[in-house]
Write a protein that holds these residues in place. Structure first.
Motif, mmCIF file in Angstrom:
data_model
loop_
_atom_site.group_PDB
_atom_site.id
_atom_site.type_symbol
_atom_site.label_atom_id
_atom_site.label_comp_id
_atom_site.label_asym_id
_atom_site.label_seq_id
_atom_site.Cartn_x
_atom_site.Cartn_y
_atom_site.Cartn_z
ATOM 1 N N ARG A 40 -9.745 8.315 -7.086
ATOM 2 C CA ARG A 40 -8.002 7.736 -7.626
ATOM 3 C C ARG A 40 -7.458 8.481 -7.430
ATOM 4 O O ARG A 40 -8.116 9.596 -8.255
ATOM 5 C CB ARG A 40 -8.385 6.777 -8.461
ATOM 6 C CG ARG A 40 -9.219 4.890 -8.480
ATOM 7 C CD ARG A 40 -9.683 4.324 -9.648
ATOM 8 N NE ARG A 40 -9.015 3.435 -9.553
ATOM 9 C CZ ARG A 40 -7.425 3.258 -9.485
ATOM 10 N NH1 ARG A 40 -8.176 2.591 -8.886
ATOM 11 N NH2 ARG A 40 -6.186 2.984 -10.158
ATOM 12 N N SER A 68 -11.029 6.955 0.268
ATOM 13 C CA SER A 68 -11.622 6.334 -0.517
ATOM 14 C C SER A 68 -11.420 6.094 -1.312
ATOM 15 O O SER A 68 -11.048 5.127 -2.339
ATOM 16 C CB SER A 68 -11.563 4.925 0.555
ATOM 17 O OG SER A 68 -13.351 5.160 0.872
ATOM 18 N N ASN A 69 -12.492 6.977 -2.119
ATOM 19 C CA ASN A 69 -13.159 6.600 -3.085
ATOM 20 C C ASN A 69 -12.480 7.210 -4.756
ATOM 21 O O ASN A 69 -13.270 6.689 -5.582
ATOM 22 C CB ASN A 69 -14.274 6.952 -3.130
ATOM 23 C CG ASN A 69 -15.055 8.462 -3.033
ATOM 24 O OD1 ASN A 69 -14.313 8.700 -2.621
ATOM 25 N ND2 ASN A 69 -15.462 9.396 -3.580
ATOM 26 N N ARG A 125 -1.348 10.037 -0.271
ATOM 27 C CA ARG A 125 -1.907 9.516 0.507
ATOM 28 C C ARG A 125 -2.048 10.578 1.800
ATOM 29 O O ARG A 125 -3.485 9.975 2.179
ATOM 30 C CB ARG A 125 -0.672 8.596 1.051
ATOM 31 C CG ARG A 125 -0.416 7.396 -0.255
ATOM 32 C CD ARG A 125 0.890 6.741 -0.073
ATOM 33 N NE ARG A 125 1.421 5.779 -0.741
ATOM 34 C CZ ARG A 125 1.377 4.744 -1.312
ATOM 35 N NH1 ARG A 125 -0.287 4.313 -0.738
ATOM 36 N NH2 ARG A 125 2.000 3.818 -1.776
ATOM 37 N N CYS A 153 -10.480 11.163 4.579
ATOM 38 C CA CYS A 153 -11.150 9.704 4.235
ATOM 39 C C CYS A 153 -11.813 9.839 2.962
ATOM 40 O O CYS A 153 -12.998 9.405 2.648
ATOM 41 C CB CYS A 153 -12.524 9.910 5.115
ATOM 42 S SG CYS A 153 -11.565 10.258 6.412
ATOM 43 N N ARG A 173 0.902 -1.273 -0.337
ATOM 44 C CA ARG A 173 -0.143 -0.217 -0.022
ATOM 45 C C ARG A 173 1.017 1.023 0.284
ATOM 46 O O ARG A 173 0.468 2.140 -0.510
ATOM 47 C CB ARG A 173 -0.581 -0.452 1.250
ATOM 48 C CG ARG A 173 -2.133 -1.067 0.881
ATOM 49 C CD ARG A 173 -3.189 -1.305 2.072
ATOM 50 N NE ARG A 173 -4.075 -2.513 2.024
ATOM 51 C CZ ARG A 173 -5.066 -2.484 3.359
ATOM 52 N NH1 ARG A 173 -4.379 -2.084 4.340
ATOM 53 N NH2 ARG A 173 -5.943 -3.140 3.162
ATOM 54 N N CYS A 232 -13.855 11.090 10.150
ATOM 55 C CA CYS A 232 -12.734 11.263 9.917
ATOM 56 C C CYS A 232 -12.798 12.950 10.587
ATOM 57 O O CYS A 232 -12.929 13.501 10.386
ATOM 58 C CB CYS A 232 -12.881 11.885 8.511
ATOM 59 S SG CYS A 232 -11.929 11.998 7.534
ATOM 60 N N THR A 260 -6.073 12.082 0.807
ATOM 61 C CA THR A 260 -7.026 11.089 0.806
ATOM 62 C C THR A 260 -7.171 10.923 1.931
ATOM 63 O O THR A 260 -8.402 10.565 2.078
ATOM 64 C CB THR A 260 -6.765 10.025 -0.047
ATOM 65 O OG1 THR A 260 -5.949 9.458 0.216
ATOM 66 C CG2 THR A 260 -6.647 10.494 -2.079
ATOM 67 N N ALA A 261 -6.222 10.280 2.729
ATOM 68 C CA ALA A 261 -6.590 9.904 4.316
ATOM 69 C C ALA A 261 -6.510 10.539 5.107
ATOM 70 O O ALA A 261 -7.492 10.756 6.200
ATOM 71 C CB ALA A 261 -4.863 9.405 5.273
#
Length: 572
Positions: free
Chosen positions: A495, A492-493, A483, A490, A103, A329, A486-487
């Motif tokens: 790209r 996660s959807n 990274r 939150c 990851r 989040c 998106t973290a």
């Protein structure tokens, strides 16, 4: 009267029968021979104490619940699992480590698959006892305690399941409930009208849905009914939690069906299974995907006591065990623009400060006879270019589809340059790339002897600086930004390629603005005896006709290569 030795739990009265049944760890070592009834009560009490002792404060994820095992088979399998728990934990930790590396982009998907195959070959126990998907494996001590608790309960359930031993069943069921459902050891028959009332919408309970320490209880199913009553479905608490399960991807659910104690065990198990499935069908698509178990409670276990009408109505129910979701989040996406704008502005201030550090006011005159600051080092030109890029990306942020991400990228990207510059000044050449060394050593004290010589030095500063930053740093910065962004929010959807348009099509006009502003700065600072706007035109025209300088097409080719490198590092 038949007798039984407490030195062999469940051992038949025939003295020639020597096979030991599970649970022998609970018997007394005295070797005394007791009457059958007294021996059964002693064994049941010992197993009960063992269960309470081993399960106190332990939350168990019953990994064998989906397997069709007899009570004795379950005991044997858990004993085997306890033997290999050390290797199970060790192997699972190695798997988690390799997945983490994948990851983070440190290994490829092919390397990950090869590593996992090697781990499973070295630890075959992982195939025998797989951990549930998404389960966070604790320390060896924690996992051993959970298996020991499961084993103690399985031994107890085995003992209770022995046919022809009513005393054993009563002793085993008495007091069950450490971290689990109660045994409901008093099993009274139905009262007159109890069955009929249970099948009405009103039922026996004032409310059918309540939240407890175990989870969400859905009760008062009709006697011999598996379906959820319409009145129960309309209770607001149930609606609220069904909505929460569907909207929160972090929940993990176990749906466990129960029955009261009346009737044959085979029929009660059918009811428990059916009730759990009917409640599962109430969940939405997302919540179903987050459900890790749907099935019946263990034989002889109940939600509460069976001695009253209300108790039996409660036991005719389902418990949705809810695993506490991860913290929500920490940052809301709606606040991303403001949060990232503040950070980007601080970077703009830092970039202006760095560029200004290469200037000094020494009373010098420019080509037009005016006092001006003197450029002490040609590193100024790349530093100034960076300041201009940062300024215009912030000023034109409305151009972007994902402005928060573009702004989030700015300090990450700039800090790589700034850190390299600091290391160069401190003589730490082993900590910076050769590309940056080439830029910092090439861009030295400027020469004012000729316009062409001056222009060549500026060109070298820009080309070497941009090459070092884009070819050397950009892929790293893009990976880190994706990274962390998106973290942070939150996402996660989303790209990596979802942000690509902002870095190419949407960013192109900004680079053209930067180019024009840089030509103006070059004319103002350089040895050109014309007005800055005239010099800007001459320099810009010359760059287009003669080539070299800020070739935006070449820069964008470098950016495209950096993007693909970052994408590969992300495994996308």
């Amino acid at each position: 009267m038949a007798y039984i030795s407490t030195q062999g739990l469940g051992q038949a009265s025939d003295p020639e029968h020597s096979d030991r049944d599970p649970g022998s760890s609970s018997v007394r070592p005295s070797g005394e021979v007791l009457p059958y009834r007294q021996a059964m009560e002693s064994i049941g009490k010992g197993l009960q104490e063992e269960y309470k002792r081993n399960c106190a404060g332990v939350t168990v994820l019953r990994t064998l619940s989906r397997e069709s095992l007899t009570p004795l088979e379950k005991v044997k399998k858990l004993e085997r699992k306890l033997e290999v728990i050390s290797r199970l934990v060790q192997g699972q930790k190695l798997i988690s480590k390799m997945v983490g590396k994948y990851r983070m982009g440190k290994i490829s998907k092919k390397q990950l698959v090869a590593s996992l195959q090697g781990i499973l070959h070295a630890f075959p126990e992982l195939k025998e006892f797989p951990f549930p998907q998404g389960y966070a494996v604790g320390s060896e001590a924690q996992e051993r305690a959970k298996v020991q608790c499961e084993l103690s309960q399985a031994r107890w359930e085995w003992f209770a399941s022995q046919s022809g031993r009513p005393v054993a069943r009563r002793a085993a069921l008495n007091g069950l409930g450490v971290g689990q459902a109660t045994s409901g050891n008093v099993c009274s028959g139905y009262k007159p009208g109890e069955i009929k009332t249970s099948k009405t919408q009103k039922g026996h309970l004032p409310v059918d849905v309540r939240l407890t320490t175990r989870g969400l209880e859905i009760a008062d199913f009709g006697v011999n009914w598996r379906g959820v009553k319409e009145a129960t479905k309309q209770e607001q608490l149930l609606k609220d939690w069904l909505s929460k399960f569907e909207s929160n991807p972090n929940y993990r659910l176990r749906i466990i069906g129960y029955s009261d104690c009346i009737g044959k065990e085979k029929n009660n198990n059918f009811l428990r299974e059916g009730r759990a499935k009917r409640v599962y069908e109430l969940l939405g698509k997302n919540a179903r995907s987050q459900t890790i178990f749907v099935g019946s409670a263990s034989p002889g276990t109940y939600i509460t006591d069976n001695s009253t009408v209300e108790g039996r109505a409660t036991n005719r129910g389902v418990v949705i065990e809810i695993y506490t979701p991860k913290p929500s989040c920490p940052y809301a996406l709606k606040d991303a623009l403001k949060i990232e704008l503040d950070a980007a502005r601080k970077t703009l201030g830092l970039s202006a400060h760095v560029a200004k550090s290469f200037l000094r006011s020494v009373g010098a005159l420019d080509a037009r006879g005016r006092f001006t600051e003197t450029i002490l080092d040609n590193k100024y030109w790349f530093a100034k270019l960076y300041e201009l890029i940062t300024y215009y990306e912030i000023a034109e942020v409305q151009r972007f589809e994902h402005p928060g991400f573009v702004l989030h990228f700015i300090p990450i990207f700039y800090n790589l340059y700034h850190e390299s510059l600091q290391n160069f000044w401190q003589g730490k050449l082993n900590q910076i790339s050769q590309l940056w060394i080439n830029h910092f050593q090439t861009a030295g004290r400027p020469s004012w002897n000729s316009v062409s010589g001056f222009a060549n030095q500026v060109l070298k500063s820009i080309v070497t600086g941009v090459a070092a930053h884009i070819q050397g740093d950009m892929a790293i910065a893009l990976e880190q930004a994706y990274r962390s962004y998106t973290a942070k929010y939150c996402l996660s959807n989303l790209r990596f390629d979802d942000f690509r348009k902002d870095f190419f099509e949407n960013n192109r006009p900004i680079f053209e603005m930067v180019q024009a502003a840089f030509f103006l700065e070059l004319s103002r600072r350089g040895p050109f005896p014309v007005r800055p706007d005239v010099g800007q035109f001459i320099i810009g025209t010359g760059a287009q006709l003669m080539g070299g300088g800020l070739d935006i097409d070449e820069v964008y080719r470098w950016r495209a290569e950096a993007w693909e490198k970052a994408k590969k590092r992300l495994g996308q």
